[in-house]
Write a protein that holds these residues in place. Structure first.
Motif, PDB file in Angstrom:
ATOM      1  N   CYS A  97       8.941 -46.207   9.206  1.00 34.02           N
ATOM      2  CA  CYS A  97       8.385 -45.765  10.488  1.00 34.02           C
ATOM      3  C   CYS A  97       9.511 -45.464  11.471  1.00 34.02           C
ATOM      4  N   GLU A  98       9.384 -44.334  12.167  1.00 36.42           N
ATOM      5  CA  GLU A  98      10.423 -43.936  13.124  1.00 36.42           C
ATOM      6  C   GLU A  98      10.585 -44.965  14.236  1.00 36.42           C
ATOM      7  N   LEU A  99       9.474 -45.530  14.690  1.00 37.78           N
ATOM      8  CA  LEU A  99       9.557 -46.510  15.773  1.00 37.78           C
ATOM      9  C   LEU A  99      10.210 -47.809  15.308  1.00 37.78           C
ATOM     10  N   SER A 100       9.958 -48.189  14.059  1.00 34.29           N
ATOM     11  CA  SER A 100      10.611 -49.392  13.523  1.00 34.29           C
ATOM     12  C   SER A 100      12.119 -49.191  13.431  1.00 34.29           C
ATOM     13  N   PHE A 101      12.524 -48.020  12.954  1.00 30.73           N
ATOM     14  CA  PHE A 101      13.957 -47.738  12.887  1.00 30.73           C
ATOM     15  C   PHE A 101      14.562 -47.667  14.286  1.00 30.73           C
ATOM     16  N   TYR A 102      13.798 -47.130  15.247  1.00 33.04           N
ATOM     17  CA  TYR A 102      14.286 -47.066  16.628  1.00 33.04           C
ATOM     18  C   TYR A 102      14.477 -48.472  17.195  1.00 33.04           C
ATOM     19  N   ASN A 103      13.584 -49.396  16.847  1.00 34.11           N
ATOM     20  CA  ASN A 103      13.759 -50.782  17.289  1.00 34.11           C
ATOM     21  C   ASN A 103      15.024 -51.393  16.693  1.00 34.11           C
ATOM     22  N   GLU A 104      15.311 -51.069  15.438  1.00 37.89           N
ATOM     23  CA  GLU A 104      16.557 -51.547  14.831  1.00 37.89           C
ATOM     24  C   GLU A 104      17.767 -50.974  15.568  1.00 37.89           C
ATOM     25  N   MET A 105      17.683 -49.701  15.929  1.00 42.02           N
ATOM     26  CA  MET A 105      18.782 -49.086  16.676  1.00 42.02           C
ATOM     27  C   MET A 105      19.023 -49.798  18.001  1.00 42.02           C
ATOM     28  N   ILE A 106      17.948 -50.081  18.713  1.00 41.66           N
ATOM     29  CA  ILE A 106      18.087 -50.760  20.001  1.00 41.66           C
ATOM     30  C   ILE A 106      18.693 -52.151  19.815  1.00 41.66           C
ATOM     31  N   TYR A 107      18.279 -52.838  18.757  1.00 42.84           N
ATOM     32  CA  TYR A 107      18.806 -54.185  18.497  1.00 42.84           C
ATOM     33  C   TYR A 107      20.313 -54.157  18.299  1.00 42.84           C
ATOM     34  N   TRP A 108      20.801 -53.168  17.567  1.00 42.54           N
ATOM     35  CA  TRP A 108      22.244 -53.100  17.288  1.00 42.54           C
ATOM     36  C   TRP A 108      23.026 -52.406  18.403  1.00 42.54           C
ATOM     37  N   GLY A 109      22.345 -51.895  19.419  1.00 37.48           N
ATOM     38  CA  GLY A 109      23.051 -51.337  20.574  1.00 37.48           C
ATOM     39  C   GLY A 109      23.164 -49.827  20.585  1.00 37.48           C
ATOM     40  N   LEU A 110      22.318 -49.138  19.802  1.00 41.79           N
ATOM     41  CA  LEU A 110      22.326 -47.681  19.798  1.00 41.79           C
ATOM     42  C   LEU A 110      21.146 -47.142  20.598  1.00 41.79           C
ATOM     43  N   GLU A 111      21.185 -45.866  20.897  1.00 35.75           N
ATOM     44  CA  GLU A 111      20.127 -45.209  21.660  1.00 35.75           C
ATOM     45  C   GLU A 111      19.627 -43.998  20.886  1.00 35.75           C
ATOM     46  N   GLY A 112      18.525 -43.427  21.386  1.00 35.55           N
ATOM     47  CA  GLY A 112      17.956 -42.266  20.729  1.00 35.55           C
ATOM     48  C   GLY A 112      18.886 -41.074  20.706  1.00 35.55           C
ATOM     49  N   SER A 113      19.787 -40.996  21.684  1.00 36.03           N
ATOM     50  CA  SER A 113      20.718 -39.864  21.731  1.00 36.03           C
ATOM     51  C   SER A 113      21.732 -39.887  20.601  1.00 36.03           C
ATOM     52  N   HIS A 114      21.897 -41.040  19.931  1.00 33.34           N
ATOM     53  CA  HIS A 114      22.826 -41.113  18.808  1.00 33.34           C
ATOM     54  C   HIS A 114      22.253 -40.465  17.551  1.00 33.34           C
ATOM     55  N   LEU A 115      20.948 -40.240  17.509  1.00 33.44           N
ATOM     56  CA  LEU A 115      20.326 -39.617  16.349  1.00 33.44           C
ATOM     57  C   LEU A 115      20.706 -38.148  16.268  1.00 33.44           C
ATOM     58  N   ASP A 116      20.668 -37.610  15.059  1.00 35.36           N
ATOM     59  CA  ASP A 116      20.816 -36.169  14.905  1.00 35.36           C
ATOM     60  C   ASP A 116      19.637 -35.462  15.560  1.00 35.36           C
ATOM     61  N   TYR A 117      19.834 -34.187  15.892  1.00 36.13           N
ATOM     62  CA  TYR A 117      18.836 -33.474  16.692  1.00 36.13           C
ATOM     63  C   TYR A 117      17.463 -33.443  16.010  1.00 36.13           C
ATOM     64  N   CYS A 118      17.439 -33.213  14.693  1.00 33.62           N
ATOM     65  CA  CYS A 118      16.157 -33.140  13.992  1.00 33.62           C
ATOM     66  C   CYS A 118      15.415 -34.470  14.060  1.00 33.62           C
ATOM     67  N   CYS A 119      16.159 -35.570  13.945  1.00 31.84           N
ATOM     68  CA  CYS A 119      15.532 -36.891  14.022  1.00 31.84           C
ATOM     69  C   CYS A 119      15.129 -37.240  15.452  1.00 31.84           C
ATOM     70  N   GLN A 120      15.867 -36.741  16.444  1.00 36.04           N
ATOM     71  CA  GLN A 120      15.457 -36.946  17.831  1.00 36.04           C
ATOM     72  C   GLN A 120      14.098 -36.325  18.095  1.00 36.04           C
ATOM     73  N   ARG A 121      13.871 -35.119  17.562  1.00 37.80           N
ATOM     74  CA  ARG A 121      12.579 -34.463  17.744  1.00 37.80           C
ATOM     75  C   ARG A 121      11.465 -35.251  17.064  1.00 37.80           C
ATOM     76  N   ARG A 122      11.744 -35.772  15.861  1.00 38.14           N
ATOM     77  CA  ARG A 122      10.740 -36.601  15.187  1.00 38.14           C
ATOM     78  C   ARG A 122      10.410 -37.838  15.998  1.00 38.14           C
ATOM     79  N   LEU A 123      11.435 -38.447  16.580  1.00 41.18           N
ATOM     80  CA  LEU A 123      11.209 -39.649  17.384  1.00 41.18           C
ATOM     81  C   LEU A 123      10.398 -39.320  18.634  1.00 41.18           C
ATOM     82  N   ASP A 124      10.723 -38.218  19.299  1.00 47.23           N
ATOM     83  CA  ASP A 124       9.975 -37.819  20.496  1.00 47.23           C
ATOM     84  C   ASP A 124       8.513 -37.558  20.169  1.00 47.23           C
ATOM     85  N   ASP A 125       8.264 -36.869  19.054  1.00 44.62           N
ATOM     86  CA  ASP A 125       6.876 -36.593  18.660  1.00 44.62           C
ATOM     87  C   ASP A 125       6.134 -37.885  18.343  1.00 44.62           C
TER      88      ASP A 125
END
Length: 422
Positions: free
Chosen positions: A87-115
């Motif tokens: 799940c994109e949101l689950s992976f996003y939660n992992e990113m936040i835990y380790w100190g990353l943000e949505g802007s670190h994702l590649d552009y195609c994955c950023q669009r998937r996360l936004d959707d």
């Protein structure tokens, strides 16, 4: 690193072990890992990780191991993508835990996360309704002075503002909808010639009584909502409340004008004013937006997409100016033997352009020359293209607003279910 011994440290993430030198941790791209370098005690370490083994100098993190593997690929190669079948949101939660943000994702994955976030209304999900915090286990027995009165006002406000917040709110919304429907039926029927006939004077009087009862209900509802509102200035500025005032005020103005001037046919100006004020009661139907999520979605979409709406209007105006001038020239301005009187001026040609671009085509005016017909075909195709360009943005905003309002309604429905259980 001031805590622990040994030249290297081991990170154990979900059973997968990673070994690093101490110096690497100092400038590690992941904030949570780099915080280990500044830990001075075991307590500081346990604030960063879940467990620590002093003998092996190993730090345990109870997190998704495969997600951390993809995050480590970002650390090494600079590209961050989603884990397949996760799940994109689950992976996003992992990113936040380790100190990353949505802007670190590649552009195609950023669009998937936004959707994905738009679909689940993550942007707009509130923490909890105000009433739930006070009623939780931690809030029991700690009610400050005046809390009972504030809780009662909050309950009244939610009853009048949120139709799905309680059983009483649903009953109130149903009654309000019935009054709106009755008032609309009476308003429409009052324009029938049979109702205004002299022999039906009693029916007209009864319709006025029904209208007065409906106005009394709307007025009382508006006054109560104003009294229980938190911010009176914000209440007056809200669009739905402005519509309520526009729907109620004409009735009282018409009553005052009738009292002072009468509905005498000799007072033609006053009679026209009264008819205009009565027709303004059609705003009552917009009161349904308070109870139907579809109308609320439409209003919220128009509010958020005003830039796209302005852009659409600019497109139409520019095309209308170009095609109206060319059509007037080809149909009436040139001496080609046949002059089309419908295109005598550019403003007259604008009407043809607008109904052609929107593909309505009433047929009341049409080009008769060959160049004019060619221009008409270009005008129709251009209208389809120009109207389609901003529609995509408006559509996505409409879907997002609909899911947001539906999510909020579901939250209050859950509180309604709790009320039934209690």
């Amino acid at each position: 690193m001031n805590f622990g011994r040994g030249p290297s440290v081991v990170l154990n993430v979900g059973g997968t072990r990673y070994s690093f030198s101490r110096e690497v941790l100092k400038d590690f791209p992941l904030r949570r890992v780099s915080r280990l370098h500044g830990c001075l005690s075991e307590q500081d370490v346990l604030e960063v990780c879940d467990d620590y083994d002093r003998e092996r100098n190993e730090y345990f993190f109870d997190r998704h191991s495969e997600a951390f593997g993809f995050i480590m690929l970002y650390v090494r190669h600079g590209h961050l993508r989603f884990v397949p079948h996760m799940c994109e949101l689950s992976f996003y939660n992992e990113m936040i835990y380790w100190g990353l943000e949505g802007s670190h994702l590649d552009y195609c994955c950023q669009r998937r996360l936004d959707d994905r976030m738009s679909e689940t209304c993550t942007y707009y999900a509130a923490e909890e309704p105000p009433g739930e915090a006070a009623g939780g286990p931690e809030g029991k027995g700690r009610r400050p002075p005046g809390a009972e009165g504030g809780k009662w006002l909050e309950r009244m406000r939610r009853t009048f503002e949120e139709p799905t917040s309680s059983v009483a709110a649903q009953v109130l919304a149903t009654v309000s909808i019935l009054f709106v429907i009755v008032s609309m039926v009476v308003l429409c029927a009052s324009t029938l010639p049979e109702w205004r006939a002299p022999e039906n004077r009693s029916v007209e009087e009864q319709s006025r009584i029904i209208e007065a009862i409906c106005i009394g209900w709307f007025t009382a509802e508006c006054i109560v909502r104003f009294i229980v509102s938190k911010n009176k200035c914000e209440f007056v500025r809200r669009p739905l409340n402005i519509i309520d005032l526009l729907a109620i005020t004409p009735y009282y103005i018409s009553v005052l004008m009738t009292v002072f001037t009468g509905e005498n046919s000799q007072l033609q100006r006053a009679g026209v004013t009264l008819r205009v004020l009565r027709m303004m009661r059609i705003f009552w139907v917009i009161k349904l937006a308070r109870h139907f999520i579809g109308l609320q979605t439409l209003g919220l979409t128009l509010k958020r997409c005003y830039r796209e709406m302005v852009m659409l209007l600019v497109f139409i105006c520019v095309a209308m100016a170009i095609f109206s001038a060319l059509s007037q020239l080809l149909e009436n301005g040139l001496d080609l033997g046949t002059k089309n009187k419908d295109y005598a001026s550019i403003p007259a040609a604008c009407w043809w352009v607008i109904i052609s671009m929107t593909t309505v085509g009433y047929g009341d005016m049409c080009p008769i020359t060959v160049p004019g017909r060619i221009l008409g075909g270009i005008c129709v195709v251009s209208g389809i293209v120009l109207l389609a360009l901003p529609i995509t943005f408006i559509y996505h905003s409409f879907v997002q607003c609909y899911h947001e309002l539906k999510f909020r309604s579901a939250r209050y429905s859950r509180s309604l279910s709790a009320e039934f259980l209690n």
